[in-house]
Design a protein around this motif. Structure first.
Motif, PDB file in Angstrom:
ATOM      1  N   THR A   1       2.239 -11.707   4.325  1.00 18.43           N
ATOM      2  CA  THR A   1       2.632 -10.439   4.949  1.00 18.43           C
ATOM      3  C   THR A   1       4.003 -10.000   4.467  1.00 18.43           C
ATOM      4  OG1 THR A   1       1.319 -10.926   6.927  1.00 18.43           O
ATOM      5  CG2 THR A   1       3.045  -9.276   7.154  1.00 18.43           C
ATOM      6  N   GLN A   2       4.919 -10.953   4.360  1.00 19.33           N
ATOM      7  CA  GLN A   2       6.266 -10.622   3.905  1.00 19.33           C
ATOM      8  C   GLN A   2       6.287 -10.260   2.418  1.00 19.33           C
ATOM      9  OE1 GLN A   2       8.797 -10.082   5.823  1.00 19.33           O
ATOM     10  NE2 GLN A   2       7.665 -10.744   7.649  1.00 19.33           N
ATOM     11  N   VAL A   3       5.444 -10.902   1.632  1.00 13.00           N
ATOM     12  CA  VAL A   3       5.347 -10.553   0.214  1.00 13.00           C
ATOM     13  C   VAL A   3       4.877  -9.114   0.060  1.00 13.00           C
ATOM     14  CG1 VAL A   3       4.063 -10.989  -1.918  1.00 13.00           C
ATOM     15  CG2 VAL A   3       5.018 -12.907  -0.631  1.00 13.00           C
TER      16      VAL A   3
ATOM     17  N   MET B   1       7.101  -6.104  -1.513  1.00 13.46           N
ATOM     18  CA  MET B   1       6.615  -5.395  -2.687  1.00 13.46           C
ATOM     19  C   MET B   1       6.662  -3.881  -2.481  1.00 13.46           C
ATOM     20  SD  MET B   1       3.353  -7.567  -4.145  1.00 13.46           S
ATOM     21  CE  MET B   1       3.067  -6.292  -5.393  1.00 13.46           C
ATOM     22  N   THR B   2       6.439  -3.467  -1.239  1.00 16.48           N
ATOM     23  CA  THR B   2       6.471  -2.033  -0.925  1.00 16.48           C
ATOM     24  C   THR B   2       7.894  -1.523  -0.807  1.00 16.48           C
ATOM     25  OG1 THR B   2       4.340  -2.191   0.236  1.00 16.48           O
ATOM     26  CG2 THR B   2       5.739  -0.280   0.736  1.00 16.48           C
ATOM     27  N   THR B   3       8.715  -2.222  -0.023  1.00 16.81           N
ATOM     28  CA  THR B   3      10.077  -1.741   0.241  1.00 16.81           C
ATOM     29  C   THR B   3      10.971  -1.847  -0.993  1.00 16.81           C
ATOM     30  OG1 THR B   3      10.708  -3.911   1.106  1.00 16.81           O
ATOM     31  CG2 THR B   3       9.943  -2.269   2.704  1.00 16.81           C
ATOM     32  N   HIS B   4      10.683  -2.789  -1.888  1.00 18.09           N
ATOM     33  CA  HIS B   4      11.494  -2.991  -3.090  1.00 18.09           C
ATOM     34  C   HIS B   4      10.780  -2.508  -4.347  1.00 18.09           C
ATOM     35  CE1 HIS B   4      13.816  -6.517  -0.973  1.00 18.09           C
ATOM     36  NE2 HIS B   4      14.014  -5.341  -0.408  1.00 18.09           N
ATOM     37  N   ALA B   5       9.813  -1.639  -4.177  1.00 21.66           N
ATOM     38  CA  ALA B   5       8.983  -1.223  -5.313  1.00 21.66           C
ATOM     39  C   ALA B   5       9.807  -0.653  -6.461  1.00 21.66           C
ATOM     40  CB  ALA B   5       7.944  -0.204  -4.851  1.00 21.66           C
TER      41      ALA B   5
ATOM     42  N   VAL C   1       4.752  -2.054 -10.277  1.00 17.50           N
ATOM     43  CA  VAL C   1       3.888  -3.142  -9.809  1.00 17.50           C
ATOM     44  C   VAL C   1       3.055  -2.608  -8.657  1.00 17.50           C
ATOM     45  CG1 VAL C   1       3.795  -5.456  -8.846  1.00 17.50           C
ATOM     46  CG2 VAL C   1       5.564  -4.889 -10.489  1.00 17.50           C
ATOM     47  N   GLU C   2       1.758  -2.781  -8.755  1.00 17.16           N
ATOM     48  CA  GLU C   2       0.842  -2.205  -7.770  1.00 17.16           C
ATOM     49  C   GLU C   2       0.051  -3.300  -7.077  1.00 17.16           C
ATOM     50  OE1 GLU C   2      -3.405  -0.130  -8.298  1.00 17.16           O
ATOM     51  OE2 GLU C   2      -1.764   1.050  -9.147  1.00 17.16           O
TER      52      GLU C   2
ATOM     53  N   GLY D   1       1.988  -2.732   7.117  1.00 17.67           N
ATOM     54  CA  GLY D   1       2.458  -2.520   5.761  1.00 17.67           C
ATOM     55  C   GLY D   1       1.407  -2.726   4.692  1.00 17.67           C
ATOM     56  N   VAL D   2       0.217  -3.180   5.081  1.00 19.00           N
ATOM     57  CA  VAL D   2      -0.858  -3.408   4.119  1.00 19.00           C
ATOM     58  C   VAL D   2      -1.929  -2.340   4.320  1.00 19.00           C
ATOM     59  CG1 VAL D   2      -2.629  -5.003   3.301  1.00 19.00           C
ATOM     60  CG2 VAL D   2      -0.435  -5.893   4.125  1.00 19.00           C
TER      61      VAL D   2
END
Length: 430
Positions: free
Chosen positions: A19-21, A25-29, A40-41, A56-57
């Protein structure tokens, strides 16, 4: 070759770490894209069951078909955060076969199947990264694999399990017994409902196997690691350590033999002097002490578990794997050229702290000392206290082999004047 399309990532497992990954990945895209040189998608998230709200998923990315996800063919990197042996092993091999690199935090699988996984990655020209498998967020494996690649590592000594360190720290700081400290660890979320993997040393042993393999460029499996847990540690053991100016820690110890022809890997409780850097590692933190020929002594310290810290290590590996995908290169693979054998525990040499319940009468000390001498174990210090016909005899030895110490203890048990061996603990870090 420069890639124009986004790099696609499959996430296997969406628990505490997964969940944190996904969130990071979204917040630091934007930052990840800048560091990699391409976007990165997150292309899919495999879970055991649907219906749970995963903040977030995007729901459309969630699937229970992990096998189908890794076999898509357009996935660049698979993040394996399921844990355990199966289906993780099958999924990772499938990822390699379909052209994806793999990032995993799966220490148990690596300790058991590491050589086979490395061989599969090499066969399919893929990367296998696993920084998060040992010591959470602490950058440890990459320094061993890369920064110290030109050096000779002789010893790795560390606290690599936060649950047991928390328990032993509470026993030290509050005087609590093992059971009471374990209850507190469970209440605070540091211990699982079934804490066996932690308190019996299985978790630390898997990490020791990984560390030894990397440090000594040799294949070291889980079965090669001597393992003891902390369930037999008592408040009296902790108090005895304090009287010696020591504290008790569960240590993972990987050593190169003095002649350089073999290695040992072990996990067990040990007394270490309060002056040693590892003695000050408190709560659920991890720390690893590395001794290298040229670099000298290095210490790595930080949070060894938890969703966000572990996700940090996973993302670091993701960036490396994606950079390699974009540039067409590969990171370091398995280095097992040295092929050093793993010596049995009986050949390990260290000091020991032995506590004996004995009859309080003349000649007992001399009788016990003769047993030590007969087995070639030299005594450093002796402390004896007695009352009402019973006495406690505490012996600290000079360095001796584990086999010699074991034979000594068995001989002591056979003495009529020895009513019991209360505890035997190794003394390390000197």
């Amino acid at each position: 070759m420069v890639r124009t399309r986004p790099l696609k990532v499959a996430l296997l497992g969406c628990g505490v770490v997964g969940t944190q990954v996904a969130r990071l990945m979204t917040t630091h895209a934007d930052d990840l894209a800048a560091r990699i040189g391409a976007p990165v998608e997150l292309a899919g998230v495999a879970v055991r069951r649907l219906g749970k709200d995963r903040e977030g998923v995007p729901p459309e990315l969630v699937t229970t078909d992990a096998a189908g996800l890794v076999a898509r063919g357009d996935i660049d990197v698979v993040l394996e955060l399921i844990g355990g042996i199966e289906p993780a092993r099958t999924l990772i091999n499938s990822a390699f076969e379909h052209g994806a690199s793999v990032v995993t935090a799966n220490k148990a699988l690596l300790a058991q199947e590491g050589p086979a996984l490395h061989a599969a990655a090499e066969k399919h020209a893929a990367d296998l990264y696993f920084e998060a498998s040992v010591a959470g967020a602490i950058p440890l494996l990459r320094p061993l694999r890369e920064s110290l690649a030109g050096d000779k590592v002789n010893r790795v000594l560390g606290i690599v399990n936060g649950t047991t360190n928390f328990i032993l720290d509470r026993m030290e700081s509050t005087g609590a017994g093992y059971g009471e400290a374990l209850q507190e660890a469970s209440a605070l979320g540091y211990a699982e409902a079934d804490p066996t993997a932690d308190v019996e040393g299985f978790d630390a042993a898997a990490k020791a196997a990984i560390l030894a393999g990397i440090a000594f460029h040799s294949r070291v499996g889980l079965d090669d690691v001597h393992r003891e847990g902390i369930t037999e540690i008592t408040a009296a053991d902790v108090a005895g350590a304090r009287q010696m100016g020591c504290t008790v820690k569960l240590l993972a110890i990987c050593e190169r033999a003095e002649d350089g022809r073999s290695v040992t890997a072990r996990v067990h409780p040990a007394m270490i002097p309060l002056s040693h850097p590892l003695a000050g590692v408190r709560e659920a933190y991890n720390a690893v002490f590395v001794e290298a020929e040229a670099a000298g002594r290095l210490m790595f310290y930080g949070p060894g578990a938890g969703g966000v810290p572990t996700a940090s290590a996973v993302l670091g590996d993701l960036v490396a794997a994606c950079r390699n995908k974009r540039g067409g290169g590969l990171g370091p693979g398995e280095s097992a050229y040295a092929r050093l054998p793993v010596s049995p525990m009986g050949e390990v040499v260290t000091r020991y702290h032995i506590s004996l319940d004995v009859a309080d009468k003349p000649g007992v000390l001399a009788q016990c000392a003769m047993v030590f001498a007969d087995h070639g174990v030299s005594i450093d210090t002796v402390r004896q206290t007695g009352k009402d016909g019973e006495a406690k005899l505490v012996v600290v030895t000079h360095r001796a082999s584990d086999a010699a110490l074991g034979a000594t203890v068995e001989a002591l048990r056979r003495l009529d004047t020895v009513h019991g061996v209360a505890s035997t603990m190794r003394v390390e870090g000197e």
